[in-house]
Design a protein around this motif. Structure first.
Motif, PDB file in Angstrom:
ATOM      1  N   ASP A  23       0.793  -1.231   0.000  1.00  0.00           N
ATOM      2  CA  ASP A  23       0.000   0.000   0.000  1.00  0.00           C
ATOM      3  C   ASP A  23       0.825   1.281   0.000  1.00  0.00           C
ATOM      4  N   LYS A  24       1.995   1.278   0.591  1.00  0.00           N
ATOM      5  CA  LYS A  24       2.799   2.503   0.669  1.00  0.00           C
ATOM      6  C   LYS A  24       3.792   2.617  -0.480  1.00  0.00           C
ATOM      7  N   PHE A  25       3.743   1.681  -1.410  1.00  0.00           N
ATOM      8  CA  PHE A  25       4.580   1.751  -2.603  1.00  0.00           C
ATOM      9  C   PHE A  25       3.826   2.520  -3.682  1.00  0.00           C
ATOM     10  N   TYR A  26       4.589   3.217  -4.517  1.00  0.00           N
ATOM     11  CA  TYR A  26       3.992   3.805  -5.701  1.00  0.00           C
ATOM     12  C   TYR A  26       3.766   2.699  -6.719  1.00  0.00           C
ATOM     13  N   LEU A  27       2.701   2.825  -7.492  1.00  0.00           N
ATOM     14  CA  LEU A  27       2.517   1.945  -8.644  1.00  0.00           C
ATOM     15  C   LEU A  27       3.077   2.689  -9.844  1.00  0.00           C
ATOM     16  N   ARG A  28       4.124   2.180 -10.417  1.00  0.00           N
ATOM     17  CA  ARG A  28       4.739   2.825 -11.582  1.00  0.00           C
ATOM     18  C   ARG A  28       4.000   2.415 -12.851  1.00  0.00           C
ATOM     19  N   ASP A  29       3.626   1.127 -12.906  1.00  0.00           N
ATOM     20  CA  ASP A  29       2.971   0.602 -14.103  1.00  0.00           C
ATOM     21  C   ASP A  29       2.323  -0.730 -13.749  1.00  0.00           C
ATOM     22  N   GLY A  30       1.261  -1.061 -14.447  1.00  0.00           N
ATOM     23  CA  GLY A  30       0.613  -2.342 -14.222  1.00  0.00           C
ATOM     24  C   GLY A  30      -0.126  -2.829 -15.451  1.00  0.00           C
ATOM     25  N   GLU A  31      -0.168  -4.129 -15.596  1.00  0.00           N
ATOM     26  CA  GLU A  31      -0.933  -4.780 -16.663  1.00  0.00           C
ATOM     27  C   GLU A  31      -1.611  -6.009 -16.078  1.00  0.00           C
ATOM     28  N   ILE A  32      -2.861  -6.189 -16.441  1.00  0.00           N
ATOM     29  CA  ILE A  32      -3.611  -7.365 -16.021  1.00  0.00           C
ATOM     30  C   ILE A  32      -4.275  -7.940 -17.260  1.00  0.00           C
ATOM     31  N   THR A  36      -9.409  -9.678 -21.491  1.00  0.00           N
ATOM     32  CA  THR A  36      -8.745  -8.675 -22.303  1.00  0.00           C
ATOM     33  C   THR A  36      -7.600  -8.117 -21.474  1.00  0.00           C
ATOM     34  N   GLU A  37      -6.833  -7.210 -22.025  1.00  0.00           N
ATOM     35  CA  GLU A  37      -5.712  -6.667 -21.274  1.00  0.00           C
ATOM     36  C   GLU A  37      -6.052  -5.280 -20.759  1.00  0.00           C
ATOM     37  N   PHE A  38      -5.748  -5.065 -19.475  1.00  0.00           N
ATOM     38  CA  PHE A  38      -5.970  -3.782 -18.826  1.00  0.00           C
ATOM     39  C   PHE A  38      -4.616  -3.190 -18.478  1.00  0.00           C
ATOM     40  N   HIS A  39      -4.448  -1.919 -18.766  1.00  0.00           N
ATOM     41  CA  HIS A  39      -3.206  -1.223 -18.433  1.00  0.00           C
ATOM     42  C   HIS A  39      -3.491  -0.225 -17.316  1.00  0.00           C
ATOM     43  N   LEU A  40      -2.661  -0.250 -16.277  1.00  0.00           N
ATOM     44  CA  LEU A  40      -2.785   0.671 -15.159  1.00  0.00           C
ATOM     45  C   LEU A  40      -1.548   1.556 -15.134  1.00  0.00           C
ATOM     46  N   GLY A  41      -1.670   2.737 -15.672  1.00  0.00           N
ATOM     47  CA  GLY A  41      -0.562   3.682 -15.625  1.00  0.00           C
ATOM     48  C   GLY A  41      -0.506   4.297 -14.240  1.00  0.00           C
ATOM     49  N   GLY A  42       0.656   4.387 -13.677  1.00  0.00           N
ATOM     50  CA  GLY A  42       0.783   4.860 -12.308  1.00  0.00           C
ATOM     51  C   GLY A  42       0.881   6.356 -12.134  1.00  0.00           C
ATOM     52  N   TYR A  43       1.066   7.091 -13.227  1.00  0.00           N
ATOM     53  CA  TYR A  43       1.224   8.540 -13.094  1.00  0.00           C
ATOM     54  C   TYR A  43      -0.127   9.205 -12.857  1.00  0.00           C
ATOM     55  N   LEU A  44      -0.141  10.127 -11.904  1.00  0.00           N
ATOM     56  CA  LEU A  44      -1.354  10.865 -11.596  1.00  0.00           C
ATOM     57  C   LEU A  44      -1.705  11.803 -12.748  1.00  0.00           C
ATOM     58  N   ASN A  45      -2.985  11.945 -13.002  1.00  0.00           N
ATOM     59  CA  ASN A  45      -3.495  12.773 -14.094  1.00  0.00           C
ATOM     60  C   ASN A  45      -3.853  14.153 -13.541  1.00  0.00           C
ATOM     61  N   ARG A  46      -2.964  15.109 -13.700  1.00  0.00           N
ATOM     62  CA  ARG A  46      -3.124  16.448 -13.117  1.00  0.00           C
ATOM     63  C   ARG A  46      -4.477  17.094 -13.429  1.00  0.00           C
ATOM     64  N   VAL A  88       4.718  -2.938 -11.435  1.00  0.00           N
ATOM     65  CA  VAL A  88       6.017  -2.354 -11.113  1.00  0.00           C
ATOM     66  C   VAL A  88       5.774  -1.397  -9.956  1.00  0.00           C
ATOM     67  N   PHE A  89       6.256  -1.813  -8.767  1.00  0.00           N
ATOM     68  CA  PHE A  89       6.137  -0.987  -7.576  1.00  0.00           C
ATOM     69  C   PHE A  89       7.438  -0.220  -7.370  1.00  0.00           C
ATOM     70  N   GLN A  90       7.308   1.036  -6.953  1.00  0.00           N
ATOM     71  CA  GLN A  90       8.471   1.871  -6.680  1.00  0.00           C
ATOM     72  C   GLN A  90       8.437   2.293  -5.214  1.00  0.00           C
ATOM     73  N   LEU A  91       9.578   2.193  -4.562  1.00  0.00           N
ATOM     74  CA  LEU A  91       9.683   2.633  -3.181  1.00  0.00           C
ATOM     75  C   LEU A  91       9.394   4.129  -3.111  1.00  0.00           C
ATOM     76  N   ARG A 120       5.492 -10.265 -11.224  1.00  0.00           N
ATOM     77  CA  ARG A 120       4.943 -10.841 -12.450  1.00  0.00           C
ATOM     78  C   ARG A 120       4.314 -12.203 -12.146  1.00  0.00           C
ATOM     79  N   TYR A 121       3.065 -12.365 -12.593  1.00  0.00           N
ATOM     80  CA  TYR A 121       2.377 -13.650 -12.501  1.00  0.00           C
ATOM     81  C   TYR A 121       2.168 -14.152 -13.916  1.00  0.00           C
TER      82      TYR A 121
END
Length: 165
Positions: A23-32, A36-46, A88-91, A120-121
């Protein structure tokens, strides 16, 4: 870089998707990948945030896993396992400073692009790989060893059995 193979996938999935292990890690990037394929971009949308909300984020560019976890859980839960996923979790910045203060490697905070855990799973296996990104060339490997040891210790502290690969 250290590679860890998770022994009990069900226990790990519970820690990651319903617990607070990351929970306290940043999410840099994710794919599930399910139907179908879902992409989770970790950058906040200003533009999504009003000025008060943006100010409350205190200059943070990435979302925390705790903010994304409910959505990832909705995509993964069910009777069928996903085909694959990658996170991809970032400290966090605060924890990166803590790590530097604890181990005193010969690296400055501004030289570090990020300390990462790649989860990665695929093919009924969960693999965690540690990694570091630098903003400049660094010959000394002290921080890499410290980060690898910290990742292994973090999994042990969270009672996630792993084997080094």
């Amino acid at each position: 870089m250290v590679g860890l193979s998770v022994v009990d996938i069900k226990e790990f999935m519970a820690a990651m998707l319903t617990g607070n292990m990351f929970d306290k890690f940043y999410l840099r990037d994710g794919e599930i990948q399910t139907f179908t394929e879902f992409h989770l971009g970790g950058y906040l949308n200003r533009p999504y945030f009003d000025s008060e909300e943006w100010e409350a984020l205190e200059g943070r560019e990435l979302c925390l896993w705790s903010e994304v976890r409910p959505f990832a859980f909705q995509l993964i839960r069910g009777h069928k396992l996903p085909v694959r996923f990658k996170f991809v979790f970032q400290l966090s910045d605060a924890n990166t400073r803590w790590l530097l203060d604890k181990y005193h490697p010969p690296v400055k905070l501004e030289d570090i692009g990020g300390l990462f855990m790649n989860i990665r799973y695929e093919h009924q296996k969960v693999i965690c790989t540690s990694g570091i990104s630098y903003n400049t060339f660094v010959m000394d490997k002290t921080l890499e060893q410290c980060w690898d040891d910290t990742v292994c210790q973090y999994f042990r502290q969270n009672h996630i059995a792993c084997e080094k690969i």
